[in-house]
Design a protein around this motif. Structure first.
Motif: not given
Length: 847
Positions: A304-314, A371-378
Motif C-alpha cells: 500500500a503506497k503512502l500518499h500525502f499532500e504537503l500543507t501550505e506551510a510545508q 519508526q521511520i523506515v515503515g513510512r519510507l518503505l511505503r
C-alpha cells in the motif's frame, strides 16, 4: 598527516614490453603510510583500484586490503612483496569513497587504515584468522554446482552442517597444501556452500525457514488419488494433505510444488496435528527442506503506497529549500517539533530520485530508523536500504553491495552509513543534526557524521539539508552568516499546538513531604489523569540502571570499578553491580566488606528504578522501558516502539533515546524526572545540550490536534534556561549562547582539539602530558593550550587519563599547519623511551 593518494589506473604498455606494476594498498591497520606490493606479471590486467587483494604483512599475518593506487615505482626503503591473490574484479570501494577516506584521515588526525577498518563491514575484511563454515542450506544431494577436488576436500573437512565445524584460513591453506587458496574459498561462497565469519562471537547464523513439499513422484492426479485411498484410515494425515493441496496448486503448477510452503503453516494450525506432518515426512509423502531467507526486511514493493499532500506551510518551506539549493550547497530547516519535517524530506527525496541521483538520509539513533523506515518503505519500496549496527554483518554487506549495484537508491542509516559506496549522490539529509550521537568517540576515526556528510556532498556535487527543532549553535551561526540557507517552520503540523510546560520544585515538595519516591504529587497525579483518559505518557531520566550508587550507611564504603575511577551502578534485573564505562560487573553485596554492616543501600535512581516504582504505584498500567539495557537485541527497538504505537504500553520510561524525533499520536504528557543532572555538567556545551534535550523530549507531547503537557521536576526553577524552554524561544537561547561562546573563546569562533594522554602508570602519564603540553606551547603559543589536567573520571579501563585542550582561532590559524605542529609534538613524546607505552589521542571538534 599527509596521505596523498594518486588515483592512477594501470598504464597501457606496448605488448612487447614487460611492465612491472606496483600497488599501494590500504591495510586495515594504524599505519602512517600506505604500503607497496608488487603485482604478479600474469595478473597485471586483474588489478583494480578500490578492489581487495590478499597480502602478507609481517612474518605470518595475511589479510585483505584495498588497492589505492597502481604505478611502476618500486619502493626504495624495502623489497616489495608480491600480492598473493586478487579477491575482486570490480571495486568494492569507489573513487569518491577513497577521496573521502583520505580527507577523514587528514582532518581527524588518524590513519587511512583506521578509516578503512571502521568503514568496511567485517565480512569484507579477510585475515588469516577468518573462519569458514558450511552453509546451513547446503546439501550435497541438492547442490546444483559441481565442486572441484579442492572444494570437495574443504567440504569433507567441514563435515556436516549439523557438526558446526569451522576452519580458519590458515587451516584451509594447510589442508590444501597451497598458499593461494582464496579463490577456492570465494568460489565456495559464490556457490552458497560455505559462509564466512571473523570471530566465533560474531558468527553469522543465516535465517533458515523449514519448508515442505509433496514428494515429486506423487505429483500427478492418479498418484494423489492413490494417496487419498491409502490415507483413508488416517484422518489426521489426510487433513494435512488436504490443507497442503488447498495451499499449493499442484495440478496447475508443478513449480509451485517445488517451492513448497513453510512447515509452520501446517504445524502451527490448531486443526492439524504436528505429529501427522512429521509422519508424512518420515513416510516420504512430504519432503522437508531448508531455505535461507534474508533477514533484510525490505525485499518487495510495498503493498500500500503512502500518499500525502504537503500543507501550505510545508510546501512553502519545500520551495524555499529548493530556492536556497539553487544558490547554496547547504540549507538548514529549523522547524519546531511536530512541524512535519519528515513529509518535506520525503518530497525532496522523491524529487532527487526522479533526477536519477542517490539519497542518504541520516538519523542519530537506531530507534528513529525503526519508526521511520515503515513510512519510507511505503513510498520507495525495494529502492530503500537501511544501514545500522543492529543488522548482522552479512546484512550490512548486502546493503553495501546494493548501493554499489544501484539496487538501493535511498539509504536510511545512522552515522556509519556515511561510509557506504555512493558515487552519484544527489541529496543528503541529516535529521536532528544537533545530536551528539553523530559523533564517534572510540575508536578512531573520531568523526562527526554531520561534518563527514557535508564533505561527501561537496565531493560529489550533492545538496545537503540539515534539519532540527534545536539546531547546533555552530550550525545556526553558519546559517545566520549566510553560508547556509535558512528555512523556518514555526507552527506544528495540523491543529496541534505547542505543549504547556510546567516547572515543579522538588526541593519544596520534599520540605512538604509530598514526594512519592522520585515523583512529585503534581507529576504522579497528572500521570494518573492521563492514564484515566486512555492517553499515553513518556518519562525521561538520563541515567540507566536501578541506582547509580550503592553505599554503606555506617562507614560510607562504596563499591568501585576495578578498572575505572567510577562507582558501580546497581542493576536490579540482573542483580549485579556494573561499570558503564568498561562493562566490569560484580555480584550485589548484602553486607559491607569494609565494616560488616548490613546497612548497604542504593542511592539515586535510574530508568530501571523508575520503571520498578511505577509498577508498584500504578499496578493497572502497562509500563515499558527503553534504554541501552532493554535494546541490546536486534529487533528490540522495533518491538518497544510498535507496542507503544499500538497503545499496548501506557507509560514509556527511557533515557535520551525517547527524546529524538519519535512521533506518537496518543502521547499527551511528558515528564522530565531530574532536570538538574543535565544542566549542571562541566562542559561549555552543557546549557546547549540541556536546552536541546528539554525541547526535544517536550516535543513528544501533543500531536494531531491534542495539546500536550510537559512537567519538569527541578530543585532550582529559577535557572535561566527554563524560561527559554517554556517559551520555546530558540532564537533568544541562541543569542544568549553565542555571546557566551564569543566571550570565552569557544566554537564557532574557535576550533577545539582535545588531546588525551593515556598510561597505565599514573606518574608516567602525567609526565608525558607535561612534556606534550610544553611541546605544544612552544609550537602554538601559551594562549592556545590549556592543561594538562585529569578529567573528572581520571581512570578508564586501567588507563590513567590527562587532557589538554587546544583552542585555535578560526580567523587567524591555518588548521593544516596547526595539525602538523600537533603531530610533531606527539612525535617528540613518542621518541622518549619512557613514554613508548603512552597512548596519545587527538579528538578534533570534540562534542
Amino acid at each position: 598527516m599527509n596521505l596523498a593518494l594518486d588515483f592512477i589506473s594501470p598504464a597501457a604498455a606496448p605488448s612487447a614490453d614487460r611492465v612491472t606494476l606496483f600497488a599501494d594498498v590500504i591495510l586495515p591497520l594504524p599505519l602512517p603510510r600506505l604500503y607497496t606490493y608488487r603485482v604478479p606479471y600474469e595478473l597485471n590486467d586483474n588489478v583494480v583500484i578500490g578492489g581487495r587483494v590478499i597480502v602478507q604483512f609481517g612474518a605470518k599475518k595475511t589479510l585483505s586490503c584495498i588497492v589505492a593506487a597502481v604505478h611502476e615505482n618500486a619502493p626504495k626503503e624495502y623489497q616489495a612483496k608480491y600480492i598473493l591473490e586478487f579477491i575482486d574484479d570490480a571495486p568494492v570501494v569507489t573513487q569518491p569513497q577513497l577521496k573521502l577516506f583520505r580527507w577523514m584521515a587528514d582532518y581527524y588526525m588518524c590513519t587511512i587504515g583506521e578509516v578503512i577498518n571502521a568503514a568496511l563491514p567485517s565480512a569484507l575484511k579477510l585475515s588469516s584468522e577468518s573462519r569458514i563454515q558450511l552453509h546451513p542450506g547446503f546439501s550435497r544431494e541438492e547442490n546444483e554446482y559441481p565442486l572441484s577436488a579442492q572444494e570437495e576436500l574443504i567440504v569433507d573437512a567441514l563435515g556436516n552442517v549439523e557438526d558446526g565445524k569451522a576452519l580458519t584460513f590458515t587451516e584451509v591453506g594447510n589442508l590444501l597444501g597451497i598458499t593461494s587458496f582464496h579463490k577456492v574459498i570465494k568460489s565456495l561462497m559464490h556457490k552458497d556452500v560455505i559462509f564466512l565469519f571473523e570471530h566465533t562471537a560474531d558468527k553469522y547464523a543465516p535465517k533458515v525457514v523449514k519448508k515442505v513439499r509433496l514428494a515429486h513422484h506423487f505429483v500427478s492426479e492418479a498418484s494423489i488419488e492413490m494417496l487419498f485411498n491409502n490415507l483413508s484410515s488416517k484422518p489426521k494425515q489426510l487433513d494435512v494433505l488436504m490443507k497442503y493441496l488447498q495451499r499449493v496448486p499442484v495440478y496447475q503448477n508443478e513449480h509451485a510444488n517445488h517451492k513448497g510452503i513453510e512447515k509452520a503453516a501446517l504445524t502451527s494450525s490448531p486443526h492439524l496435528s504436528a505429529s501427522a506432518v512429521n509422519t508424512l515426512i518420515k513416510n516420504g509423502v512430504l519432503e522437508q527442506f531448508d531455505v535461507i531467507v534474508s533477514r533484510f526486511p525490505l525485499e518487495d514493493e510495498p503493498t500500500a503506497k503512502l500518499h500525502f499532500e504537503l500543507t501550505e506551510a510545508q510546501t512553502a518551506a519545500r520551495d524555499e529549500i529548493m530556492a536556497h539549493f539553487a544558490e547554496k550547497e547547504i540549507a538548514l530547516l529549523h522547524g519546531v517539533t511536530g512541524a512535519g519535517k519528515t513529509e518535506i524530506y520525503i518530497d525532496l527525496i522523491r524529487k532527487a530520485l526522479e533526477s536519477g541521483g542517490q539519497v542518504l538520509y541520516l538519523l542519530p539513533e537506531i530507534a528513529l530508523t525503526a519508526q521511520i523506515v515503515g513510512r519510507l518503505l511505503r513510498v520507495f519500496g525495494s529502492r530503500l536500504g537501511v544501514y545500522h549496527s543492529k543488522f548482522s554483518d552479512n546484512e550490512r554487506v548486502e546493503v553495501w553491495n546494493g548501493v554499489l549495484s544501484g539496487r538501493f537508491q535511498v539509504v536510511v542509516g545512522v552515522r556509519s552509513a556515511v561510509f557506504l559506496p555512493f558515487d552519484n549522490l544527489s541529496l543528503i539529509i541529516v535529521d536532528e543534526e544537533h545530536e551528539s550521537s553523530y559523533k564517534q568517540y572510540e575508536p578512531a576515526p573520531r568523526y562527526n557524521a554531520r561534518e563527514v556528510a557535508l564533505m561527501m556532498a561537496n565531493f560529489q556535487g550533492a545538496k545537503t539539508l540539515l534539519g532540527s527543532a534545536t539546531p547546533a549553535v555552530e550550525t545556526y551561526y553558519q546559517a545566520k552568516q549566510g553560508r547556509y540557507g535558512l528555512v523556518s517552520l514555526t507552527k506544528r503540523f495540523g491543529e496541534a499546538g505547542m505543549p504547556d510546560i510546567e516547572l515543579v520544585d522538588t526541593r519544596k515538595a520534599r520540605e512538604h513531604k509530598t514526594m512519592h519516591n522520585h515523583f512529585t504529587a503534581d507529576l504522579l497525579g497528572e500521570i494518573e489523569r492521563k492514564l484515566g483518559a486512555k492517553e499515553q505518557v513518556i518519562l525521561f531520566q538520563n541515567r540507566r540502571g536501578y541506582a547509580p550508587v550503592v553505599a554503606c550507611q555506617d562507614c560510607g564504603w562504596i563499591p568501585k570499578c576495578t578498572n575505572c575511577a567510577v562507582s558501580l551502578s546497581y542493576h536490579k534485573h540482573s542483580h549485579e553491580l556494573r561499570c558503564h564505562y568498561c562493562g566490569y560487573h560484580d555480584s550485589m553485596v548484602s553486607k559491607c566488606p569494609a565494616c560488616g554492616s548490613r546497612a548497604v543501600k542504593t542511592q539515586g535512581f535510574g530508568t530501571e528504578k523508575i520503571e520498578d516504582d511505577l509498577k508498584i504505584m500504578l499496578p493497572q498500567a502497562n509500563i515499558q522501558r527503553m534504554d541501552l539495557d532493554t535494546t541490546r537485541a536486534k529487533n528490540s527497538y522495533q518491538q518497544i516502539i510498535a507496542d507503544f504505537e499500538k497503545q499496548a504500553t501506557n507509560v514509556l520510561v527511557g533515557t535520551q533515546m525517547v527524546t529524538k524525533g519519535l512521533d506518537f499520536a496518543n502521547v499527551s504528557l511528558v515528564g522530565i524526572i531530574n532536570a538538574d543532572s543535565i544542566i549542571h555538567y562541566p562542559d561549555f556545551r552543557a546549557h546547549e545540550r540541556a536546552y536541546q534535550m528539554f525541547v526535544q523530549v517536550s516535543g513528544r507531547a501533543g500531536r494531531k490536534g491534542k495539546k500536550g503537557k510537559v512537567i519538569i521536576q527541578t530543585a532550582d526553577p529559577t535557572q535561566v534556561i527554563f524560561d527559554k524552554v517554556i517559551r520555546n524561544d530558540y532564537i533568544e537561547f541562541y543569542n544568549y549562547e553565542i555571546v557566551q561562546r564569543h566571550e570565552h573563546g569557544y566554537p564557532p569562533f574557535m576550533r577545539v582539539i582535545k588531546m588525551t594522554v593515556k598510561h597505565m602508570d599514573q606518574g608516567v602519564g602525567e609526565a608525558a602530558a607535561i612534556l606534550l603540553t610544553q611541546e605544544l606551547v612552544d609550537r602554538l603559543g601559551r594562549a592556545a593550550v590549556l592543561g594538562p589536567e585529569a578529567p573528572y573520571i581520571f581512570r578508564i579501563r586501567n588507563f590513567y587519563l590527562q587532557e589538554i585542550t587546544i583552542k585555535l582561532d578560526r580567523a587567524h590559524t591555518v588548521l593544516k599547519w596547526a595539525k602538523e605542529q600537533i603531530c610533531a609534538a606527539m612525535d617528540v613524546v613518542k621518541d622518549h623511551k619512557e613514554f613508548k607505552q603512552a597512548r596519545l589521542v587527538a579528538d578534533v571538534d570534540p562534542m
